[in-house]
Enzyme design. Sequence first.
Site, mmCIF file in Angstrom:
data_model
loop_
_atom_site.group_PDB
_atom_site.id
_atom_site.type_symbol
_atom_site.label_atom_id
_atom_site.label_comp_id
_atom_site.label_asym_id
_atom_site.label_seq_id
_atom_site.Cartn_x
_atom_site.Cartn_y
_atom_site.Cartn_z
ATOM 1 C CD1 TRP A 103 7.028 -9.566 8.702
ATOM 2 C CD2 TRP A 103 8.608 -9.694 9.733
ATOM 3 N NE1 TRP A 103 7.751 -9.418 7.659
ATOM 4 C CE2 TRP A 103 8.891 -9.407 8.298
ATOM 5 C CE3 TRP A 103 10.042 -9.981 10.513
ATOM 6 C CZ2 TRP A 103 10.212 -8.906 7.717
ATOM 7 C CZ3 TRP A 103 11.314 -9.831 10.231
ATOM 8 C CH2 TRP A 103 11.336 -9.250 8.879
ATOM 9 C CG ASP A 173 5.944 -5.946 14.397
ATOM 10 O OD1 ASP A 173 5.992 -4.677 13.941
ATOM 11 O OD2 ASP A 173 6.412 -7.164 13.675
ATOM 12 C CE LYS A 197 9.353 -3.741 6.399
ATOM 13 N NZ LYS A 197 9.213 -4.686 7.507
HETATM 14 C C1 LIG Z 1 9.979 -5.580 8.119
HETATM 15 C C2 LIG Z 1 9.352 -5.951 9.483
HETATM 16 C C3 LIG Z 1 10.013 -6.236 10.675
HETATM 17 C C4 LIG Z 1 11.703 -6.347 10.412
HETATM 18 O O1 LIG Z 1 12.080 -4.875 10.280
HETATM 19 P P1 LIG Z 1 13.475 -4.754 10.351
HETATM 20 O O2 LIG Z 1 13.859 -3.438 10.197
HETATM 21 O O3 LIG Z 1 14.041 -5.131 8.905
HETATM 22 O O4 LIG Z 1 14.328 -5.520 11.246
HETATM 23 C C5 LIG Z 1 9.412 -6.828 11.789
HETATM 24 N N1 LIG Z 1 8.056 -6.992 11.684
HETATM 25 C C6 LIG Z 1 7.513 -6.517 10.718
HETATM 26 C C7 LIG Z 1 5.805 -6.692 10.603
HETATM 27 C C8 LIG Z 1 8.020 -6.162 9.453
HETATM 28 O O5 LIG Z 1 7.167 -5.769 8.343
#
Ligand SMILES: *Cc1c(COP(=O)(O)O)cnc(C)c1O
Length: 362
Positions: A103, A173, A197
């Site tokens: 990511w 993030d 998540k």
């Molecule tokens: C799932 C995830 C993303 C991307 O999310 P989307 O909503 O699918 O674009 C980005 N960063 C992390 C750490 C993730 O787990």
Amino acid sequence: MKYERSYNFSAGPAMMPEAVLEEIRDEMMNYRGSGMCVMEMSHRSKVFQQIADEAEADLRALMHIPDNYKVLFIQGGGTVQFAMVAMNLMKNGKACYIETGAWSKKAIAEAKKYGEVIIPASSADKNFSYIPDCRDLPIPEDCDYVYICENETIHGVTWNTLPDTKGHILVSDQSSMFLSRPCDVSRYGLIWAGVQKNVGPAGMAVVIIREDLLRDDLPSFVPTYMSYKVHADNGSMYNTPNCWAIYCCGKVFRYLMEQGGLEAMAQRNAEKAKVLYDFLDSSSLFRAAVTPADRSVMNVPFVTGSKELDAEVVAAAKAAGFDNLKGHKSVGGLRASIYNAMPREGVEALVDFLQAFEESRR
Ligand SMILES: *Cc1c(COP(=O)(O)O)cnc(C)c1O
């Protein structure tokens, strides 16, 4: 009424607390006397405004968000934030990204479209199985921010000590660890999290941004919708927001407060993860993929060492009611995502299953 539900170890979209789903079910046809479902409501109505206001207030209370930070609900999930961060914060056109897994690599690739990306530290040398030492990084004076992915969902590594940014803005993030433990918001310039998540339904990100980072002077190529300031000035309702996700996330925020807040979640998550890691460390068949100090308590990748056997375990687990244990296609093996909503009993049942599988192979 009781529903037949499996233990769902999906990395996202993922489990939500059962109590929250039941509340949503009960309010589905007529939300608190409004005569309609939240899906059917105008986002300009008083009743929805109250839902959004409460969601924000509860999140502020949960995370103790200081007053000089804005909370934004932005559509497009996580991936849109890769672009928004770079478009809004790259003033000098230069930013540092720490590369710790899939990511952060995605974030790096996107940021390169807008400016220069410097990677002062990376754990690519050992297949992203640890967090690099970031106590003394070579960060250029004119760099706009330092970016981390605080929990790498695919590789299962997590930051337990934030990097020394040498006075530069820290951007994180937090998608796959948002609200899993207490967080000192004042240490960050911007935190963002895709909510599917650890919080609610897919399609939205929560952004927590320090007010002085909102800019009026964005380059003209930046679409209106991609400006944090536009969202902040319009209370996250510049256009029709993801009303349903805001409503569901609000329910989860309230639920977490009732559960004792983030300190209580952190303790529960640590205990839950320990059940699984202790088993993996004592197993002669399975092995955890990550260095102990940097292991995620949310996403636990593990392997047998044989691709065929990994696939066999996934299939047998599925048949026994344990869903979505297949590792991400880029790394293989198995992965158990055990977010806030996964009960401890789910992890214990999984360990019992893995143990029985191991014994059957002796
Ligand atoms: C799932 C995830 C993303 C991307 O999310 P989307 O909503 O699918 O674009 C980005 N960063 C992390 C750490 C993730 O787990």
